[in-house]
Design a protein around this motif. Structure first.
Motif, short mmCIF file in Angstrom:
data_model
loop_
_atom_site.label_atom_id
_atom_site.label_comp_id
_atom_site.label_asym_id
_atom_site.label_seq_id
_atom_site.Cartn_x
_atom_site.Cartn_y
_atom_site.Cartn_z
N VAL A 106 47.23 39.45 42.68
CA VAL A 106 46.55 39.36 41.24
C VAL A 106 45.42 38.52 41.56
O VAL A 106 45.50 37.49 41.77
N GLY A 107 44.30 39.03 41.22
CA GLY A 107 43.12 38.29 41.37
C GLY A 107 42.09 38.53 40.09
O GLY A 107 41.82 39.60 39.77
N VAL A 108 41.86 37.52 39.35
CA VAL A 108 41.07 37.70 37.94
C VAL A 108 39.76 37.30 38.14
O VAL A 108 39.37 35.96 38.27
N ASN A 109 38.88 37.81 38.10
CA ASN A 109 37.44 37.57 38.15
C ASN A 109 36.73 36.98 36.74
O ASN A 109 36.27 35.94 36.76
N SER A 110 37.09 37.96 35.73
CA SER A 110 36.37 37.70 34.39
C SER A 110 37.54 37.55 33.46
O SER A 110 38.53 38.20 33.36
N TYR A 111 36.90 36.91 32.24
CA TYR A 111 38.00 36.51 31.19
C TYR A 111 37.24 36.78 29.90
O TYR A 111 36.03 36.63 29.70
N SER A 112 37.86 37.31 28.87
CA SER A 112 37.44 37.57 27.55
C SER A 112 37.31 36.44 26.82
O SER A 112 36.31 36.40 26.03
N ASP A 149 40.20 43.02 38.42
CA ASP A 149 39.31 43.78 37.71
C ASP A 149 38.08 43.75 38.64
O ASP A 149 37.00 43.94 38.24
N GLU A 150 38.15 43.46 39.96
CA GLU A 150 37.24 43.85 40.94
C GLU A 150 36.79 45.25 41.17
O GLU A 150 37.73 46.10 41.49
N PRO A 151 35.53 45.46 40.95
CA PRO A 151 35.18 47.12 41.05
C PRO A 151 35.35 47.38 42.56
O PRO A 151 35.31 46.74 43.31
N ASP A 152 35.54 48.64 42.49
CA ASP A 152 35.79 49.40 43.75
C ASP A 152 34.58 49.73 44.58
O ASP A 152 33.58 49.29 43.90
N GLU A 153 34.50 50.56 45.74
CA GLU A 153 33.25 50.69 46.45
C GLU A 153 32.17 51.43 45.38
O GLU A 153 30.90 51.30 46.03
N SER A 154 32.70 52.34 44.42
CA SER A 154 31.79 53.07 43.71
C SER A 154 31.31 52.39 42.57
O SER A 154 30.53 52.99 41.84
N VAL A 157 35.88 49.75 37.95
CA VAL A 157 37.03 49.19 37.63
C VAL A 157 38.11 50.02 37.30
O VAL A 157 37.90 50.80 36.45
N ASP A 158 39.27 49.90 38.04
CA ASP A 158 40.49 50.65 37.85
C ASP A 158 41.17 50.19 36.42
O ASP A 158 41.84 48.90 36.59
N GLU A 159 40.93 50.73 35.46
CA GLU A 159 41.60 50.02 33.93
C GLU A 159 43.06 49.94 34.12
O GLU A 159 43.54 49.06 33.39
N GLU A 160 43.64 50.70 34.91
CA GLU A 160 45.35 50.75 34.86
C GLU A 160 45.79 49.52 35.78
O GLU A 160 46.93 49.26 36.03
N ARG A 161 44.91 48.93 36.40
CA ARG A 161 45.16 47.73 37.40
C ARG A 161 44.54 46.36 37.02
O ARG A 161 44.51 45.52 37.77
N VAL A 162 43.72 46.48 35.65
CA VAL A 162 43.20 45.25 35.36
C VAL A 162 44.25 44.24 34.94
O VAL A 162 45.18 44.51 34.29
N PRO A 163 44.29 43.06 35.23
CA PRO A 163 45.30 41.82 35.31
C PRO A 163 45.28 41.35 33.87
O PRO A 163 44.93 40.09 33.75
#
Length: 754
Positions: A106-112, A149-154, A157-163
């Motif tokens: 689990v890695g969290v970059n950004s917070y609401s 919420d780390e973006p992939d190479e493209s 962000v995979d919304e189904e994997r947002v922590p």
């Protein structure tokens, strides 16, 4: 040697403690006490061994108190019990097959919550760990769950994997379904807090998901609950990596947090005392009341966790990756580098008073310390920093450049990273400060090399003069020019120098190629620049006095004319007559354009200006000597610029009826072919303001080096022609002038000198 025994003791202590006393050779009181103790847990914390006895009491033992007799026993025990066979540690837990190795990362970059600062590399930490576990530790990709919420190479962000909190809790609950004979690695990288409530509730540790809203504990994930779920997980081998000590709360933020719900107090996260009884390995990136340092690409501790897997250095000499061998590899390097980083920049730990280095921690039960996670291929270990190149005597400029190339490469990489941070408007972030300190360390190394070479060339110059060479002789002039250049480098590389000064040195030693492209994002709008190197050219011609001009500094010229989108993002309005976000802004006076440059300079941190007339023509010609940058014939102009040709609907006597460029008025920038340096619309579209006052006779008295135009005048220089003008007015040398009024075919482009 002492350290080897200490580390061996930590790993093997539980088996030693329960060995048959008849075969022991303990002679010290300490050794006998250890044998008699009924231990249920061993914790290695720096140079101290903490032992929990079955009655709950804790014994603290300094590792240096192990006697020589005890060490002799360890030597014999090691010789007898060294691991044999694939996947078996020293009487430890066998390696499980790949299909039974699992990971939840689990890695969290950004917070609401706006009061939780963004952490730039937490998501990358877990993504990189996933790749490393798969590549080096035999994990199967299907058994690795990543929440980030780390973006992939493209860039998506995979919304189904947002922590989110709900998703983290759901995945942790699924751990109860794992088979018994399996291995589990859990990692969390992100913010964590301790909350003391005024109602007397016991302080608890909480992990912050991306949708956390402090201090509402319903939006957080209770760490004690996480520990309990991992403890209940059937897997016999379990490791939890915790990097939740990014203590970046300012006093102002803590005050606002406290006021949200009547006064809960928030602190940096700490390990709850309940971890003593859990049956897994807990590895923390730092000790309580410390800050985990972020390197910009990975957290400092995870950087070495990853490195130890990649180069095999985290394994024992038999290739066994154990919790202690992995931890020891990363912890030692983390402590060493963090101490240096903090010494260079104390602001990295400004929220952790008294911290001098980052000290990771490990806690585990005895049987877990002998777990073998995987078998690694061991390789030679690269140093933390590249070796310092030496400078033997008789250096030439070429050999000097080769010797310092590793340092230059590091400088270029860090300067590029720092520029990207500035584009993201994070000039005071921890990441920016860390990169800046690395730049200054590399610059200091480079300065030492320059100093050595400077002394050598001074000696060479004195020798040549003693031998009777004239001052005009080529060897003397070469030595003198290099002495002067190196002296300038020493000044530019002083500790007080700006990063721009350091860049100038790097740019000189590693010159850019004309037309190199650089893109900066300012206020959400991209600005593409092309590199125009320092150099000389013949300015004028085509009826104007031709004269040689030298520009002593290279510059970055905007690839296109300033667009309406650029203007509106900075000035908040759009004065253009012909609207279109990608069209050039027009109806702007010279003073308007200067104001734009000043505001953009404040936003970007760059010194952005209009070009001088000499800079403009030099960039337009791009090394050519013909009437246009593409040749002498105007018949090809319709391919390179928007001028008054058959496309113009107005009844103009100067219209070229032989060609059509497809645009009646202004065209979107970049619609035509560029010049040799990649600059668009240097011929036509809109006139472009220059810095200079206009004087028809200025060329006759112009300085040969960096001319800036007359000191005064009544109008300013325009260059390049426009959609409204005839073909000859778009020539590279053609000069025009304008008063400070606004016209629908007058715009501008800009530049900055690095």
């Amino acid at each position: 040697m002492k350290k080897l025994w200490i580390l061996s003791f930590f790993a093997l202590l539980p088996s030693l403690l329960f060995a048959d006393e008849a075969v022991r050779t303990w002679k010290s009181k300490t050794g006998k006490n250890l044998v008699e103790a009924e231990l249920i847990e061993v914790i290695h914390d720096g140079e101290t061994l903490r032992l929990r006895k079955s009655d709950g009491k804790v014994v603290r033992l300094g590792a240096e108190r192990i006697s020589e007799a005890d060490r002799e026993y360890l030597e014999a025990w090691l010789a007898k019990n060294r691991s044999v066979g694939e996947g078996v540690g020293a009487k430890g837990m066998q390696v499980v097959e790949s299909s039974r190795r699992f990971a939840l990362l689990v890695g969290v970059n950004s917070y609401s919550d706006k009061l939780l600062p963004r952490l730039p590399s937490c998501g990358k930490d877990v993504v990189d760990i996933a790749h490393a576990l798969e590549k080096y530790a035999g994990f199967e990709r299907k058994n690795i769950i990543i929440l980030t919420d780390e973006p992939d190479e493209s860039g998506l962000v995979d919304e189904e994997r947002v922590p989110t909190g709900a998703r983290i809790r759901a995945e942790i609950e699924k751990l109860g379904e794992l088979p018994k004979d399996s291995l589990l690695i859990v990692a969390f990288s992100g913010h964590g807090v301790m909350i003391d409530m005024q109602d007397g509730t016991k302080a608890q540790s909480w992990l912050c998901p991306t949708d956390a809203k402090l201090p509402d504990t319903k939006t957080l994930v209770n760490r004690s609950w996480v520990f309990e779920q991992i403890d209940k997980c059937p897997a016999e081998r379990k490791i939890f990596f915790s990097d939740a000590c990014r203590n970046e709360f300012s006093l102002a933020k803590l005050g606002e947090l406290a006021s949200r719900s009547g006064g809960p107090v928030l602190r940096a996260v700490e390990e709850p005392s309940e971890t003593w009884g859990y049956r897994y390995v807990l590895i923390s990136s730092c000790s309580p009341r410390q800050v985990s340092i972020d390197t910009g690409s990975n957290g400092l501790f995870f950087k070495y966790i990853l490195e130890g897997l990649a180069n095999g250095g985290a394994a024992t000499r038999d290739g066994d990756l154990t919790p202690f061998s992995w931890f020891d590899y990363a912890a030692k390097r983390t402590e060493t580098e963090s101490e240096e980083l903090i010494r260079w920049n104390p602001r990295l730990v400004m929220n952790a008073p008294g911290q001098t280095k980052q000290i990771p921690r490990i806690e585990c039960r005895g049987e877990m310390s002998r777990m073998v996670i995987a078998k690694l291929e061991t390789t030679s270990l690269p140093p933390v920093l590249p070796p310092t190149p030496t400078l033997p005597g008789n250096q030439t400029w070429e050999t000097f450049s080769q010797a310092i190339r590793p340092t230059l490469d590091l400088l270029v990489a860090d300067l590029t990273e720092h520029a990207k941070i500035l584009e993201d408007f994070l000039p005071t972030s921890q990441r920016a400060l860390l990169v800046e300190e690395r730049i200054r360390r590399h610059a200091s190394t480079l300065r030492n090399f320059c100093s050595i070479f400077h002394k050598q060339r001074l000696a060479d110059l004195e020798r040549l003069q003693t031998e009777g060479y004239r001052s005009t002789a080529e060897p003397v002039q070469l030595a003198q020019s290099e002495v002067t250049r190196l002296a300038e480098f020493l000044t530019l590389l002083s500790p007080e120098s700006s990063l721009d000064d350091i860049r100038r040195v790097v740019d000189f030693i590693i010159p850019r190629t004309p037309g190199d492209r650089m893109v900066k994002t300012i206020k959400g709008v991209e600005y593409a620049f092309r590199w125009c190197p320092a150099g000389s050219f013949m300015m004028g011609g085509d009826g104007y006095t031709q004269h040689r001009v030298t520009l002593t500094q290279g510059f970055w010229m905007l690839e296109t004319e300033v667009t309406q989108a650029m203007w509106e993002s900075v000035m908040g309005s759009n004065p253009s007559y012909y609207k279109g976000s990608k069209r050039p802004v027009e109806c702007v006076s010279w003073h308007d354009c200067v104001e734009f440059c000043e505001k953009l300079s404040q936003e970007s941190g760059l010194k952005i200006t209009l070009p001088t007339e000499a800079q403009w023509e030099y960039a337009c010609r791009a090394g050519t000597t013909t009437a246009y940058s593409f040749g002498d014939s105007k018949d090809e102009l319709y391919r390179y610029g928007n001028y008054c040709d058959k496309s113009c609907t107005g009844d103009f006597s100067w219209k070229d009826t032989s060609h059509t460029d497809g645009h009646d008025k202004t065209a979107p920038v970049g619609s035509f072919k560029p010049n040799p340096w990649g600059l668009y619309d240097m011929h036509g579209n809109v006139w472009e303001w220059c810095q200079d006052w206009y004087d028809e006779d200025y060329y006759a008295e112009s300085p040969t080096s960096d001319p800036k135009g007359p000191d005064s005048g009544s109008s300013r220089v325009d260059r390049g022609g426009s959609w409204y003008y005839f073909a000859g007015g778009c020539r590279s040398a053609y000069r025009y002038y304008n008063v400070h009024a606004n016209w629908y075919d007058v715009g501008f482009r800009l530049l900055f000198v690095p």
